[in-house]
Design a protein around this motif. Sequence first.
Motif, PDB file in Angstrom:
ATOM      1  N   PHE A 171       0.714  -1.105   0.169  1.00  0.00           N
ATOM      2  CA  PHE A 171       0.121   0.074   0.067  1.00  0.00           C
ATOM      3  C   PHE A 171       1.125   1.122   0.020  1.00  0.00           C
ATOM      4  O   PHE A 171       2.032   1.410   0.682  1.00  0.00           O
ATOM      5  N   PRO A 172       0.428   2.217  -1.020  1.00  0.00           N
ATOM      6  CA  PRO A 172       1.200   3.280  -0.797  1.00  0.00           C
ATOM      7  C   PRO A 172       0.986   4.387   0.213  1.00  0.00           C
ATOM      8  O   PRO A 172      -0.188   4.486   0.564  1.00  0.00           O
ATOM      9  N   PHE A 173       2.004   4.978   0.749  1.00  0.00           N
ATOM     10  CA  PHE A 173       1.760   6.006   1.833  1.00  0.00           C
ATOM     11  C   PHE A 173       2.735   7.105   1.562  1.00  0.00           C
ATOM     12  O   PHE A 173       3.943   7.233   1.156  1.00  0.00           O
ATOM     13  N   ASP A 174       1.983   8.334   2.059  1.00  0.00           N
ATOM     14  CA  ASP A 174       2.813   9.638   2.048  1.00  0.00           C
ATOM     15  C   ASP A 174       3.129  10.091   3.362  1.00  0.00           C
ATOM     16  O   ASP A 174       2.233  10.449   4.157  1.00  0.00           O
ATOM     17  N   LEU A 175       4.626   9.610   3.869  1.00  0.00           N
ATOM     18  CA  LEU A 175       4.988   9.971   5.070  1.00  0.00           C
ATOM     19  C   LEU A 175       5.920  11.180   5.195  1.00  0.00           C
ATOM     20  O   LEU A 175       6.441  11.464   4.152  1.00  0.00           O
ATOM     21  N   THR A 176       5.508  11.813   6.283  1.00  0.00           N
ATOM     22  CA  THR A 176       6.374  13.106   6.628  1.00  0.00           C
ATOM     23  C   THR A 176       7.095  12.801   8.100  1.00  0.00           C
ATOM     24  O   THR A 176       6.433  12.159   8.713  1.00  0.00           O
ATOM     25  N   LYS A 177       8.402  13.456   8.188  1.00  0.00           N
ATOM     26  CA  LYS A 177       8.753  13.232   9.551  1.00  0.00           C
ATOM     27  C   LYS A 177       7.802  14.032  10.709  1.00  0.00           C
ATOM     28  O   LYS A 177       7.686  13.241  11.772  1.00  0.00           O
ATOM     29  N   SER A 178       7.233  14.945  10.476  1.00  0.00           N
ATOM     30  CA  SER A 178       6.227  15.676  11.345  1.00  0.00           C
ATOM     31  C   SER A 178       5.115  14.827  11.596  1.00  0.00           C
ATOM     32  O   SER A 178       4.715  14.777  12.662  1.00  0.00           O
ATOM     33  N   GLY A 179       4.742  14.021  10.513  1.00  0.00           N
ATOM     34  CA  GLY A 179       3.258  13.390  10.644  1.00  0.00           C
ATOM     35  C   GLY A 179       3.814  12.280  11.322  1.00  0.00           C
ATOM     36  O   GLY A 179       2.817  11.763  12.185  1.00  0.00           O
ATOM     37  N   VAL A 180       4.621  11.626  11.373  1.00  0.00           N
ATOM     38  CA  VAL A 180       5.295  10.323  12.352  1.00  0.00           C
ATOM     39  C   VAL A 180       5.378  10.725  13.684  1.00  0.00           C
ATOM     40  O   VAL A 180       4.932  10.419  14.676  1.00  0.00           O
TER      41      VAL A 180
END
Length: 102
Positions: A8-17
Amino acid sequence: MRCVIARFPFDLTKSGVLESMKGVKPEQASGESVIIGRRTYPIKQVGQVVTRQDRRDFSAGEVLRAMTRLGFTCRGLPAAAPTRVLNPFQMASAMLGAPAAL
């Protein structure tokens, strides 16, 4: 950053994590782990929280690569300590309790 975890594709950001892991109590880390903030989390726990998927659906390597690319400090499995190979004389001396000459 776009990454694929468990197909599954995910758009992750450091601030989101960081936001997702805020308030999550870390479990005991015995294998691969990631440092988020000042806490060390098992990599599978981070993957479960961030992707909202069951831990059995993804590998630790997938999450480890994603967290490394986001700039988090990740730790792999601890390396085994090298074992010293004794020759027969040293083995016999150790069994008798006498110090062996090296």
